[in-house]
Motif scaffolding. Sequence first.
Motif, PDB file in Angstrom:
ATOM      1  N   GLU A 195      16.782 -37.570  19.265  1.00  0.00           N
ATOM      2  CA  GLU A 195      16.484 -38.979  18.982  1.00  0.00           C
ATOM      3  C   GLU A 195      17.769 -39.767  18.762  1.00  0.00           C
ATOM      4  O   GLU A 195      17.904 -40.891  19.239  1.00  0.00           O
ATOM      5  CB  GLU A 195      15.562 -39.076  17.764  1.00  0.00           C
ATOM      6  N   THR A 196      18.708 -39.174  18.019  1.00  0.00           N
ATOM      7  CA  THR A 196      19.993 -39.856  17.787  1.00  0.00           C
ATOM      8  C   THR A 196      21.075 -39.403  18.762  1.00  0.00           C
ATOM      9  O   THR A 196      22.183 -39.947  18.749  1.00  0.00           O
ATOM     10  CB  THR A 196      20.463 -39.594  16.347  1.00  0.00           C
ATOM     11  N   GLN A 197      20.779 -38.389  19.575  1.00  0.00           N
ATOM     12  CA  GLN A 197      21.674 -37.896  20.634  1.00  0.00           C
ATOM     13  C   GLN A 197      23.026 -37.448  20.065  1.00  0.00           C
ATOM     14  O   GLN A 197      24.089 -37.885  20.515  1.00  0.00           O
ATOM     15  CB  GLN A 197      21.877 -38.965  21.712  1.00  0.00           C
ATOM     16  N   HIS A 198      22.991 -36.577  19.065  1.00  0.00           N
ATOM     17  CA  HIS A 198      24.232 -36.039  18.530  1.00  0.00           C
ATOM     18  C   HIS A 198      24.016 -34.596  18.095  1.00  0.00           C
ATOM     19  O   HIS A 198      22.882 -34.156  17.890  1.00  0.00           O
ATOM     20  CB  HIS A 198      24.747 -36.883  17.360  1.00  0.00           C
ATOM     21  N   CYS A 199      25.122 -33.868  17.963  1.00  0.00           N
ATOM     22  CA  CYS A 199      25.077 -32.478  17.519  1.00  0.00           C
ATOM     23  C   CYS A 199      25.016 -32.456  15.998  1.00  0.00           C
ATOM     24  O   CYS A 199      25.937 -32.932  15.333  1.00  0.00           O
ATOM     25  CB  CYS A 199      26.307 -31.730  18.022  1.00  0.00           C
ATOM     26  N   MET A 200      23.924 -31.922  15.441  1.00  0.00           N
ATOM     27  CA  MET A 200      23.728 -31.950  14.007  1.00  0.00           C
ATOM     28  C   MET A 200      24.097 -30.636  13.323  1.00  0.00           C
ATOM     29  O   MET A 200      24.212 -30.588  12.101  1.00  0.00           O
ATOM     30  CB  MET A 200      22.284 -32.320  13.684  1.00  0.00           C
ATOM     31  N   GLN A 201      24.286 -29.557  14.103  1.00  0.00           N
ATOM     32  CA  GLN A 201      24.672 -28.283  13.494  1.00  0.00           C
ATOM     33  C   GLN A 201      25.331 -27.387  14.539  1.00  0.00           C
ATOM     34  O   GLN A 201      24.896 -27.336  15.688  1.00  0.00           O
ATOM     35  CB  GLN A 201      23.447 -27.575  12.895  1.00  0.00           C
ATOM     36  N   ILE A 202      26.398 -26.707  14.117  1.00  0.00           N
ATOM     37  CA  ILE A 202      27.061 -25.704  14.950  1.00  0.00           C
ATOM     38  C   ILE A 202      26.971 -24.376  14.212  1.00  0.00           C
ATOM     39  O   ILE A 202      27.403 -24.269  13.064  1.00  0.00           O
ATOM     40  CB  ILE A 202      28.529 -26.067  15.227  1.00  0.00           C
ATOM     41  N   VAL A 203      26.387 -23.371  14.867  1.00  0.00           N
ATOM     42  CA  VAL A 203      26.185 -22.062  14.243  1.00  0.00           C
ATOM     43  C   VAL A 203      27.175 -21.079  14.856  1.00  0.00           C
ATOM     44  O   VAL A 203      27.181 -20.869  16.072  1.00  0.00           O
ATOM     45  CB  VAL A 203      24.742 -21.561  14.463  1.00  0.00           C
ATOM     46  N   SER A 204      28.004 -20.492  14.021  1.00  0.00           N
ATOM     47  CA  SER A 204      28.983 -19.500  14.476  1.00  0.00           C
ATOM     48  C   SER A 204      28.595 -18.133  13.918  1.00  0.00           C
ATOM     49  O   SER A 204      27.583 -17.989  13.242  1.00  0.00           O
ATOM     50  CB  SER A 204      30.385 -19.902  14.018  1.00  0.00           C
ATOM     51  N   GLY A 205      29.405 -17.158  14.172  1.00  0.00           N
ATOM     52  CA  GLY A 205      29.147 -15.824  13.638  1.00  0.00           C
ATOM     53  C   GLY A 205      29.029 -14.750  14.694  1.00  0.00           C
ATOM     54  O   GLY A 205      29.208 -13.564  14.390  1.00  0.00           O
ATOM     55  N   HIS A 206      28.740 -15.120  15.935  1.00  0.00           N
ATOM     56  CA  HIS A 206      28.660 -14.127  17.003  1.00  0.00           C
ATOM     57  C   HIS A 206      30.068 -13.714  17.426  1.00  0.00           C
ATOM     58  O   HIS A 206      30.975 -14.545  17.493  1.00  0.00           O
ATOM     59  CB  HIS A 206      27.902 -14.691  18.208  1.00  0.00           C
ATOM     60  N   HIS A 207      30.227 -12.428  17.747  1.00  0.00           N
ATOM     61  CA  HIS A 207      31.539 -11.901  18.134  1.00  0.00           C
ATOM     62  C   HIS A 207      31.730 -11.886  19.648  1.00  0.00           C
ATOM     63  O   HIS A 207      32.816 -11.554  20.117  1.00  0.00           O
ATOM     64  CB  HIS A 207      31.713 -10.485  17.573  1.00  0.00           C
ATOM     65  N   SER A 208      30.691 -12.198  20.402  1.00  0.00           N
ATOM     66  CA  SER A 208      30.788 -12.211  21.866  1.00  0.00           C
ATOM     67  C   SER A 208      29.840 -13.282  22.417  1.00  0.00           C
ATOM     68  O   SER A 208      29.161 -13.973  21.659  1.00  0.00           O
ATOM     69  CB  SER A 208      30.440 -10.832  22.438  1.00  0.00           C
ATOM     70  N   GLU A 209      29.814 -13.403  23.729  1.00  0.00           N
ATOM     71  CA  GLU A 209      29.012 -14.448  24.370  1.00  0.00           C
ATOM     72  C   GLU A 209      27.533 -14.309  24.023  1.00  0.00           C
ATOM     73  O   GLU A 209      26.991 -13.211  24.024  1.00  0.00           O
ATOM     74  CB  GLU A 209      29.158 -14.391  25.903  1.00  0.00           C
TER      75      GLU A 209
ATOM     76  N   TRP B 257      20.977 -30.559   5.819  1.00  0.00           N
ATOM     77  CA  TRP B 257      20.805 -30.952   7.216  1.00  0.00           C
ATOM     78  C   TRP B 257      20.780 -29.762   8.155  1.00  0.00           C
ATOM     79  O   TRP B 257      20.731 -29.923   9.362  1.00  0.00           O
ATOM     80  CB  TRP B 257      21.927 -31.908   7.618  1.00  0.00           C
ATOM     81  N   GLU B 258      20.851 -28.553   7.632  1.00  0.00           N
ATOM     82  CA  GLU B 258      20.837 -27.381   8.492  1.00  0.00           C
ATOM     83  C   GLU B 258      19.434 -27.125   9.028  1.00  0.00           C
ATOM     84  O   GLU B 258      18.468 -27.086   8.271  1.00  0.00           O
ATOM     85  CB  GLU B 258      21.324 -26.146   7.726  1.00  0.00           C
ATOM     86  N   VAL B 259      19.352 -26.942  10.338  1.00  0.00           N
ATOM     87  CA  VAL B 259      18.068 -26.624  10.978  1.00  0.00           C
ATOM     88  C   VAL B 259      17.898 -25.108  11.079  1.00  0.00           C
ATOM     89  O   VAL B 259      16.816 -24.584  10.872  1.00  0.00           O
ATOM     90  CB  VAL B 259      17.990 -27.277  12.376  1.00  0.00           C
ATOM     91  N   LEU B 260      18.989 -24.409  11.403  1.00  0.00           N
ATOM     92  CA  LEU B 260      18.956 -22.956  11.524  1.00  0.00           C
ATOM     93  C   LEU B 260      19.666 -22.329  10.330  1.00  0.00           C
ATOM     94  O   LEU B 260      20.802 -22.702  10.007  1.00  0.00           O
ATOM     95  CB  LEU B 260      19.642 -22.513  12.825  1.00  0.00           C
ATOM     96  N   LYS B 261      19.000 -21.406   9.670  1.00  0.00           N
ATOM     97  CA  LYS B 261      19.569 -20.718   8.513  1.00  0.00           C
ATOM     98  C   LYS B 261      19.564 -19.221   8.801  1.00  0.00           C
ATOM     99  O   LYS B 261      18.540 -18.679   9.200  1.00  0.00           O
ATOM    100  CB  LYS B 261      18.715 -21.028   7.294  1.00  0.00           C
ATOM    101  N   PRO B 262      20.698 -18.516   8.647  1.00  0.00           N
ATOM    102  CA  PRO B 262      20.733 -17.082   8.949  1.00  0.00           C
ATOM    103  C   PRO B 262      19.672 -16.311   8.167  1.00  0.00           C
ATOM    104  O   PRO B 262      19.491 -16.523   6.974  1.00  0.00           O
ATOM    105  CB  PRO B 262      22.147 -16.669   8.519  1.00  0.00           C
ATOM    106  N   PHE B 263      18.959 -15.457   8.872  1.00  0.00           N
ATOM    107  CA  PHE B 263      17.863 -14.697   8.270  1.00  0.00           C
ATOM    108  C   PHE B 263      18.186 -13.208   8.203  1.00  0.00           C
ATOM    109  O   PHE B 263      17.753 -12.521   7.295  1.00  0.00           O
ATOM    110  CB  PHE B 263      16.585 -14.946   9.083  1.00  0.00           C
TER     111      PHE B 263
END
Length: 942
Positions: free
Chosen positions: A178-192, A249-255
């Motif tokens: 709706e606002t056309q922006h990136c609201m969260q970046i999730v890191s933590g993966h060691h490869s693609e 504002w986090e949509v994805l939370k590590p489970f």
Amino acid sequence: MVKSYLRYEPAAAFGVIVSVESNITYDSSGKHLLAPALEKLGVWHVRQGVCTKTLSPSGYSRGPSLAVSCVASSPSSLVATGYADGSIRIWDCDKGSCETTLNGHKGAVTALRYNKVGSSLASGSKDNDIILWDVVGETGLFRLRGHRDQITDLVFLDSGKKLVSSSKDKFLRVWDLETQHCMQIVSGHHSEIWSIDVDPDERFLVTGSADLELRFYNVKNELMSGESMVNVIGAETGNDGESSSQNKWEVLKPFGEIKRQSKDRVATVRFSKSGDLLACQVAGKTVEIFRVLDEVESKRKAKRRLSRKKEKSTKMEVEATKNVEANHDTEEAENISVVTVPDVFKLLQTIRAGKKICSISFCPVTPKSSLASLALSLNNNLLEFYSIESSASTKTPAIELQGHRSDVRSVTLSSDNSFLMSTSHNAVKIWNPSTGSCLQTIDSGYGLCGLILPHNKYAMVGTKDGKIEIIDIVSATRSEVEAHGGSVRSIVTIPNGNGFVTGSADHDVKFWEYQIKQKPGQDSKSLTISNVRSMKMNDDVLVVAVSPDAKYVAVALLDCTVKILFMDSLKFFLSLYGHKLPVLCMDISSDGDLIVTGSADKNLRIWGLDFGDCHKSIFAHADSVMAVQFVRNTHYMFSAGKDRLLKYWDADKFELLLTLEGHHADVWCLAISNRGDFVVTGSHDRSIRRWDRTEEPFFIEEEKEKRLEEIFEADIDNTFEDRHIPKEELPEEGAVALAGKRTQETLTATDSIIDALDVAEVELKRIAEHEEEQARGKVADFQPNMIMLGLPPSDYVLRALSNISTNDLEQTLLALPFSDALKLFSYTKDWTSNPDKVELVCRIVTVLLQTHHSQLISTPSARPVLAVLKDIIYARVKECKDTLGFNLAAMDHLKQLMASRSDALFRDAKSKLLEIRSQQLKRLEARTETKTEKRKKKKQKK
């Protein structure tokens, strides 16, 4: 008189069930499986195992055919296919027609996903961009930029309001659409990250990468209430009970994570339609199936785990007595059940396929007898289906007969061109070349060459292990004869005789005779072959050819020479030398005058058979020449090479006549019909293609000009994005850009608008002059411009704009100069009176205002036009909006009336079912609570 030739064009392609580079998917009904077959999309009826439709781009394209790289099916009958050039086509599966073509990406499309309603389509590409498309309006909405590497997968969340993207840059990004922006970046993966998916209830998002674990995230959106979020996630806040503003504002939370069994990287993760199964396909031969437990079962499992943990801890206690208060605190802390990933996801079974798995797809319709149906595409041109049950999975019949398991090594036509024989590493197939249907499949060895005998009942196949296989075409039986000590590289018939010649890697050329005998006491006849004579060469024999008059036999050796011998005495006649690498193919013309040789040095050489002189050496292909053959009774010839091309030559003029593009891998073999009316080629891409001769004549000079124009247009395409301009540094939070891209079509459309504006301007001047003459008393009939087709100037310009594809409109208007944009503004006032064109006018005005805003506000002549448009457009848009709202309300009211009058049972069955389930959940929770309370009291008493 300039000589003309007849054109050959691609007519049919068959033999490919599913290609390796793309994914498979079921349609919305679950009856059909959509399997990409190179540039086509096959619609397979799963139960019948028949390809009911083939969706292929219409029209003959002179360029290379582009393979399907991605497929996605919508909830309706629409299917989206992404291609290697970045284009996307939307197909109506029921009609079998292409609804629209969307151009926006600059690289191959690697990810496609529809939202739940099917109104929006998200696409990701190798150009690192994501584009959101309006499927109904057939246009691109916007482009999302931020990833630093190829997009691998996309998922819609929160009723299509958010989008999650994964990339090879090891990051997940959550976009607010709706606002056309990136609201969260999730890191933590060691490869693609190779694949992501979310369950239907949007509770969990799973990611698969080359890491040894599957990672899970809790999805926090408006669909989940606060109470259920706490139950599923556990404590969201920190130890102090205060949540940071960032977590808000986090949509994805590590489970959590689950250890995978396979060490290969993850290729695809997918939830089933019901959400109770999760499939993890690796880049190998296995698929791991996980059972997804519901909320009650997972809580129960978590409590059991905690109780077991407590029992272990009590056994290890050394002290006999402890503080009562400390005991009470630990009991209360342990009673809070925190659900972890192993409590929700349980490994059910592992499916192991015979070959490497390329893609998987769950059937959207759950069968009655099992948990789900899973389709697998393998890298050996095969589709397999598995019925997943609670204990094990059962394999159902696969789709395999319509194609070879590996590349096609030889193709041979019968003398009457009624059927075609192709050989591969383990089977011989008989095809109908006109329809492309497979008539018979016969198991065999690794066939390198083939020959159909003149009466079309028997065939010979030379294999890699030195055997000659005799194929009875009628009864589909096979017998073997030990022929050579090395692989049989070539087999050719002796004209006007009952024999054939074979050449092998064991340095031998052998001459054979065949006889058809009837066995005593049996009605059936069988063919037997006998070796008449042999000839030892001083190197490996690669190709053998016999002249049409059976006077000469030509033998190509590994030492790059061709020896021509007399057929009767086997005495030496000529030696053809000049190739720098071994000759891989050759043929002799019907009149016996010319012999052509094709080599691994990429050259064709045309020789005279009378003196062995080289008439011409032609640099023919960009890679090894694998097959060459003359058209019967002519000096025209076809050559095929590892550069994926089929070329048509004139051996007298040494001219290239046509270049036929279509194959997606090395072309191994070709066969030409007796009349020369069609050519058949076999390739490493497992496809067999037929090229038909048409009645359309062409000239050599015209074809040369067309080839130069294609090279020039390819250079123009490269100039659309100047490679020397430094690349724009994207901000960390991403950026938004226009969805479309500039193409040759958009430039042509811009030219057509400018032409229409110029014609309309001239016509308006003529009309003004005519009115002046009428005012002066000079009465004369006005002759309208015939080019305008009897339309007034404004309607003529509107017609030119309406003919432009909705997806190309934005880029077309961007290329307009400011002077022509001003002219367009002057016409928009008249167009708003047409209710059907209000949306088009709004789009035109919006794009032109955004593009030329600074010039418009500084141009005095534009102000009156803008002032008039401001009043008119707002009013017209409000009228359209009110009409749409009224119609929607009326339809909703009619729906309610029909529902109230309906006497059908279970019209509110869904709501009742949800109520019953919620009541059952409450009862189960109450029971578990009472049981835990009783256990506590017993322990306290003890």
